[in-house]
Scaffold this active site. Structure first.
Site, PDB file in Angstrom:
ATOM      1  N   ALA A 184       0.852  -1.184   0.000  1.00 11.64           N
ATOM      2  CA  ALA A 184       0.000   0.000   0.000  1.00 11.64           C
ATOM      3  C   ALA A 184       0.887   1.231   0.000  1.00 11.64           C
ATOM      4  CB  ALA A 184      -0.907  -0.005   1.235  1.00 11.64           C
ATOM      5  N   MET A 185       0.283   2.403  -0.238  1.00  8.96           N
ATOM      6  CA  MET A 185       1.061   3.632  -0.355  1.00  8.96           C
ATOM      7  C   MET A 185       0.330   4.786   0.313  1.00  8.96           C
ATOM      8  SD  MET A 185       3.765   5.051  -1.429  1.00  8.96           S
ATOM      9  CE  MET A 185       4.039   6.758  -0.975  1.00  8.96           C
ATOM     10  N   ASN A 231       0.165   8.047   0.077  1.00 10.75           N
ATOM     11  CA  ASN A 231      -0.018   9.357  -0.557  1.00 10.75           C
ATOM     12  C   ASN A 231      -0.959  10.228   0.274  1.00 10.75           C
ATOM     13  OD1 ASN A 231       1.175   8.088  -3.004  1.00 10.75           O
ATOM     14  ND2 ASN A 231      -0.808   7.066  -3.058  1.00 10.75           N
ATOM     15  N   GLU A 277      -0.480   2.858   6.947  1.00  7.27           N
ATOM     16  CA  GLU A 277      -0.539   3.946   5.955  1.00  7.27           C
ATOM     17  C   GLU A 277      -1.176   5.199   6.553  1.00  7.27           C
ATOM     18  OE1 GLU A 277       1.317   3.358   3.530  1.00  7.27           O
ATOM     19  OE2 GLU A 277       1.359   1.181   3.700  1.00  7.27           O
ATOM     20  N   HIS A 286       1.321   7.085   8.669  1.00  8.73           N
ATOM     21  CA  HIS A 286       2.298   7.837   7.873  1.00  8.73           C
ATOM     22  C   HIS A 286       1.881   9.300   7.700  1.00  8.73           C
ATOM     23  CE1 HIS A 286       5.609   5.439   6.537  1.00  8.73           C
ATOM     24  NE2 HIS A 286       4.896   4.538   5.887  1.00  8.73           N
TER      25      HIS A 286
END
Length: 883
Positions: A266-267, A269, A302, A305
């Site tokens: 996963a990311m 953004n 995530e 983050h």
């Protein structure tokens, strides 16, 4: 191709130019996409005459303007990797406009902007933004972004990017647009764009300051029912981060998008997290307890983050662990608070030992903060993430919960919206607590797992108990000699009845430290040192490294009797499990030696009794029991051998499992019968623990190949009301080759062939199988209609899974090696990131006998000679060969 170039931490320099604002515009098309960027640029030093060098890869440059003036070809230099602007206005700032053309439908690398199942999607970390437009693609360039996306309204009704939606509307030609603005500065690796036919599960979260945040999880319509658990996980993470770290979400909207084609998990953004579908979609029928737990942890990761990574980011990619080690630690803590802390700790330490310890002992060994890389993608590793998390955990161990929180608060106070280094985090922890961390920074700069030896002695006359520690870090590539590091050792002492002794004082290095309590932290900082406890009435059994207080290998003088005693009595549950693991490793190593000498194998009855008493201890958590009766993996045992012998280790582990199953079959059968349930699936700790214990017992029984137990497993398969139980029964049955196995695998596929995530599990179960000659089955599955080499999840399931069966991957005839070598060369043309993950399976080829070494080396040399080899694969293959 240019020769691969190594980048070094020591060569870091500040950028000559900063970007203040970035306005992006995307015109999405089927054959090509036009990207326009308008960037406000300011020189770091006023009046600077330095050239501005922009990164760009696979881009067609259409035009460049500076302050509205169109540049001619002679005004810039363009090569395959860079756009260089040599003469720029010397004033305080100027506007740079660049138009490029890109081809997302041809982008099989899945980095930059690409198509996934008909939708547009991005992945920019680490260096994918350069595949979208020319830019200074480095994390210390932080700017405020707007993004205008336009596309066909029928094909792409949903247009998403970072931040808040400012406006949207229709335009001619059946197209529409959306304009997004992100008010926070961010590096380009956090840019995201998604466009496609998606629907959302909507919810809200009210922050502690009373702001209402709109939450949306986007998927194709047919997957929407499977997003309930992901939404639960997101809200739980938002609440937890407020409660534990005082960190509140900072925008009015949070989007998650699930995509089936994704290189990573996963990311993060900013406000538009993009996830691999397998970490969002779950229903009781299509996801296991392990999937539900992974979704909880990764959605937490995530989301966390947003502060540890986005608000404060990394100065350069060498500092990756600054965000990842810290955020893995945070997601581990979150999952621990949501479930069982001991069981989560055992799972995390097992992962470290199975994957990170071998990496730290092989040709790809690197520090938590690497000194150099050819391709940054290769350093998203278990060392940077999991060992990095252990480094963060040591701060918490040394400072306590409150001290750690003070350090985190100071870190944000000092560095919000900055790109910083590991030293900045260290300094915040130290300064907030006025702490002495001695040589702690060595953890960031030295590769290799420290080996700590502990020798104990008791003086009955003086009533003192001494622990002597010595530490050594083995040599690793590029680091032949090591300095001692700071190792926190949490210790308790058990009396003869198994109770913790209350400690009063410890003498060390000429000073006496007063302590009160049943455990204390010893600060081991030198190559050799001694700690002496006073007022100890009898010879105790020491419980060392409680909770796994440092990521080290430990060698002690504890006898087997001491270890059985700790297994039965230690108040630290992690160390109860650990005592059983140490016993199992010793026992299995001795049996491997017997097997190699053709001696008959026999199991120590005391070991069977020890595990039997854990099995019947009703005071213990059921998931803890499941972990405690699970033997160390084959990789862990091979790791302890001078020359790894996959055949011997496999034979021994199989023998021990069957012996335990045979001797404890009545208890195991009772466990299966007493832990069944026909009630609707619930994801909570008590139900997960019940299923884990039942299914571990079932796997033991099925290993006996007794028709009665095969029938039992078949019945469990048919009666299961959820995938956790059904898949566990399938796995138990498929241990043994034959018609039953073939029939049940076919039945499972027929039932689930339309669900690609379940089919991936079906691939994984077959690829990881230890049945003889499995490479032929796996080769056949490459041609299966459900397999696609372009989809990373399928590659990880089928090819990655096969590399996880030591007995078949390391087959004596080299068939496993040849299979992987051929696949890596094919994959590299499609997706270098995934190919380099696969080639890593060869990295420790020198651990095996000479025949296997020759066969593996031949494949590595074949890969190195392939035309157009990517930097990703070149780096791993060349370092492996050079070992």
């Amino acid at each position: 191709m240019d020769a691969p170039k190594e980048i070094f931490l020591k060569n870091y320099t500040k950028p000559d130019y900063y970007f203040e604002t970035v306005d992006l515009s995307f015109s999405l098309g089927e054959e090509k996409t036009i990207v326009s960027s308008k960037i406000k640029v300011s020189p770091r030093v006023k009046g600077s005459s330095a050239a501005l060098v922009l990164d760009g890869h696979d881009l067609k440059l259409l035009s460049v303007k500076v302050e509205g003036k169109l540049l001619k070809e002679g005004d810039y230099q363009l090569d395959s990797r860079h756009l260089t602007l040599p003469s720029l206005p010397a004033e305080e700032s100027f506007v740079l406009e660049i138009d490029t053309e890109i081809y997302p439908h041809k982008n099989t690398s899945l980095e930059g902007l690409y198509k996934s199942s008909g939708n547009f999607c991005t992945q920019c970390e680490a260096e994918g933004f350069r595949k979208i437009t020319f830019y200074q693609d480095r994390p210390d360039i932080m700017a405020k972004y707007t993004c205008r996306v336009e596309g066909d309204k029928t094909l792409y009704p949903v247009l998403l990017s970072n931040g808040n939606l400012i406006s949207q509307g229709d335009i001619e030609g059946g197209r529409h647009y959306a304009l997004w603005e992100d008010p926070f500065k961010k590096p380009c690796y956090l840019f995201a764009l998604v466009a496609g036919q998606l629907v959302s599960r909507d919810d809200t979260f009210t922050t502690r300051s009373g702001r209402q945040v709109s939450l949306k999880i986007w998927t194709p319509a047919e997957d929407l029912p499977k997003t309930a658990h992901a939404m639960y996980s997101l809200k739980a993470a938002m609440k937890w981060d407020e409660d534990v770290f005082g960190l509140e979400y900072d925008l009015d909207l949070f989007n998650i998008v699930a995509v089936p084609d994704f290189n990573m998990g996963a990311m993060e953004n900013k406000s538009l997290n993009i996830f691999n579908s397998k970490l969002v979609l779950a229903s009781p029928e299509t996801a296991t307890d392990a999937d539900y737990a992974a979704i909880l942890g990764v959605i937490g990761h995530e989301y966390f983050h947003n502060w540890t990574g986005n608000r404060v980011t990394c100065r350069d990619w060498f500092q990756l662990s600054l965000k990842e080690g810290l955020t893995v630690f945070r997601d581990q803590e979150f999952s621990s608070d949501m479930g069982s802390r001991t069981v989560k700790r055992i799972a995390d330490v097992s992962k470290l030992r199975i994957y990170q310890f071998p990496q730290d002992a092989g040709p790809m060994a690197h520090p938590v903060r690497p000194h150099s890389y050819i391709k940054m993608d290769n350093f998203y590793t278990v060392t940077v993430y999991e060992k990095g998390a252990e480094v963060v955990r040591m701060y918490k161990t040394l400072l306590g919960t409150q001290g750690f929180r003070k350090g985190i608060d100071l870190y944000f106070e000092r560095h919000d919206e900055q790109a910083v280094t590991c030293e900045d985090f260290f300094a915040a922890m130290r300064d907030a607590n006025n702490a002495d961390f001695a040589n702690f920074l060595q953890w960031y700069s030295q590769a290799g797992t420290p080996v700590v030896k502990v020798v104990s002695s008791y003086n009955a006359d003086a009533r003192t108990f001494s622990l002597k520690f010595s530490q050594e870090i083995p040599p690793t590539p590029g680091q032949p000699t090591k300095e001692p590091t700071f190792i926190p050792v949490v210790v308790g002492l058990l009396d003869s009845s198994g109770k913790d002794i209350t400690l009063s004082s410890v003498h060390h290095d000429g000073t006496v430290q007063t302590i009160s309590g049943s455990s204390t932290i010893l600060r081991v900082t030198k190559k050799e040192e001694e700690f002496v406890f006073s007022d100890i009435p009898e010879r105790p059994v020491p419980s060392l490294f409680r909770g796994f207080s440092a990521p080290v290998r430990v060698e002690t003088d504890l006898s087997n009797d001491d270890l059985f005693f700790l297994l039965a009595h230690d108040s630290d549950e992690f160390n109860r499990w650990e005592a059983g693991q140490v016993l199992a490793r010793k026992l299995m190593l001795n049996l491997v030696s017997d097997f190699q000498q053709n001696k008959p194998l026999a199991l120590n009855p005391k070991f069977v009794q020890g595990l039997g008493s854990v099995l019947s201890d009703s005071s213990l958590d059921k998931e803890f029991i499941a972990k405690a009766i699970t033997l160390p993996g084959e990789g862990e045992i091979m790791d302890m051998m001078a020359v790894a012998d996959p055949d011997a280790v496999h034979a021994v582990r199989k023998f021990v499992r069957k012996q335990l199953a045979s001797e404890l079959k009545e208890e195991l059968l009772k466990i299966v019968e007493n832990n069944r349930s026909t009630e609707a699936y619930v994801f909570d700790h008590s139900n997960m623990a019940r299923r884990a214990l039942k299914n571990t017992a079932l796997a033991y029984l099925a290993s006996l190949e007794d028709p009665a137990y095969m029938e039992l497993a078949l019945n469990e398969y048919k009666m299961a009301t959820n995938l956790t139980d059904q898949f566990a029964a399938l796995a138990a049955l498929s241990q043994n080759p034959g018609k039953t196995r073939d029939d049940i695998l076919a039945d499972f596929y027929n039932k689930w062939q339309d669900d690609y995530l379940v089919v991936n599990k079906w691939f994984l179960l077959q690829s990881t199988s230890d049945i003889p000659g499995n490479v032929e089955n796996v080769k056949k599955l490459l041609d299966h209609p459900a397999f696609d080499l372009r989809n990373p999840n399928k590659v990880y399931s089928l090819i990655g899974g096969f590399c996880g069966s030591p007995v078949n991957f390391h087959a004596k005839d080299g068939s496993g090696y040849k299979f992987l070598g051929d696949i890596v060369v094919q994959l590299d043309k499609l997706n270098p990131q995934v190919a380099s993950r696969m080639v890593s399976a060869f990295s420790r080829w020198k651990r095996y006998d000479e025949t296997r070494q020759g066969l593996a080396k031949a494949q590595l040399e074949m890969i190195m000679s392939a035309n157009g080899l990517s930097e990703n694969v070149f780096e791993i293959a060349s370092k492996s060969l050079a070992a």
